[in-house]
Write a protein that holds these residues in place. Sequence first.
Motif: not given
Length: 497
Positions: A215-242
């Motif tokens: 059973v897929e339960s992990e949600v991987p999250i790759l975040t791009a941030r400004t040098p100050g740490g604010a999120p610019l972009a979020v790439l995330f994943s999950y394994g479940c049929h939409p």
Amino acid sequence: MTTSAMDAVNPPSSEPKASSPVSRRRLLTGGSVVAASLLGQGLVGSSARGAAGTGLSTGKIDITPAPGVFLAGYGVDAPRRSTGTAAALFARCTIWWYAGVPHVIVSADVLGFARGMHRSIRSQVLNLGVASANFALTATHTHNGPVLSDKLDPFIAYGMSDAQQAQVRTYSDGLATRIVQLVRDTLRDPQTPCTLDYQTVSQHFSYNREGLPYVESEVPILTARTPGGAPLAVLFSYGCHPVTAGSQALFDPDYPGDAVSRIEAATGAFAQFLLGAAGDQNPSGARGWAQRSMRGGELAQAVMSAVARPGSPLTGPTTTHYREVSLPLDVTPTADNLRQLSAVYAARMANTGLPGYYRRHAQQMISQVEAGTFATSIPLPVQSWTFAGTPSLRLLLAGGEIVSGYAVYLRARYGTSSRLLFAGYANEVPAYLPSDELLRRPSTYAGGIDSDFPGIAGGSMTVYGWLGHFRGKPTAGSPDGVEQILINALDAALTAA
């Protein structure tokens, strides 16, 4: 997967504490060559010239068709014609620039891309100066998006007429053109300097619909941030049929699109979704709009809570790899066997107790045998990127509707989700990709084998339009079953990058 190459593998219960060295090998089409090509075409924004480190460019376009366009995702005898839109469909583009070189991921709210459409888009993107290994095209696999050319087969899956299929080709051709333009425009956009970090959280609304323990339960999250740490972009994943919304008459991106919209509204960051190993993973609960919103909200909240704090720092992508592997179908193309196949398919075509798509598939297979146009193998793209860090991160992108057992095996082999982000539905979706365990269990949809006629295509292999199912492992030590071939290709991609 009890006696296969994935047997007796249990993912470690904790994340690894040490990391292996990351190769800094550049591809032959790396660095200065690609940057010079882009610069010559005017495709590199001014801040990218001579850039070092990691930069970010993002873009998106609304790809929602007009009402009346047909909906994809469920085998039917009369095509589902849309009456409107519940929520807009998008194509999204994230470009990570590393040392001036673009690494492009496009996702689209469609069921999946067939080979012809993928290869057309890829060739045009490469003409923009992007290296082939540095471009990935993915589908979110919503089941309330538009029908596209070839896969699922519009006639077999939906009973579409020639005139209706011509409309599908028109929309598909236009979508391909717009996706290439999206990449072109995003390449021209200014880069934003950023840091990258990675982490994983969990969600638990997925279950294994084939009755396997994975059973897929992990949600991987790759975040791009400004040098100050604010999120610019979020790439995330999950394994479940939409499929949380169920079969509707309105275009909708299902729970991934709902989660993306919530993340963007709450954080101001760009968000993009990659579907994981969802071939045998379904959402729990009843289908409908309330379920779709609930699951999207749960996933979004998990991602936003994680993004509020930094994960493990990354740099890159530093190396990339792209290849294709040929996966064998269990088809013996001798004259005698083909005659027997045609006879069995003729009996299936005449059986009115079977679903319509089974009978239409039988009709098509008889025609393919007569014309000699059937396939005996299926090509599949496999792709990987490595992000440097402590630990490093491998992003593995497999084509097809890959089942969860592959993800379980590879995460155990390469260091859990803290080291490996495994996504399916990438570049091309030609079929479900079953394990040997599923191929030994007739009457599973993902396995593509039925107990009535196990020697011909059944289940998912019918709507995808293949003459036979995948070839399993003939003997315990045989290397030429689909599972072992695919594992070897995925291993090769991961070690190359």
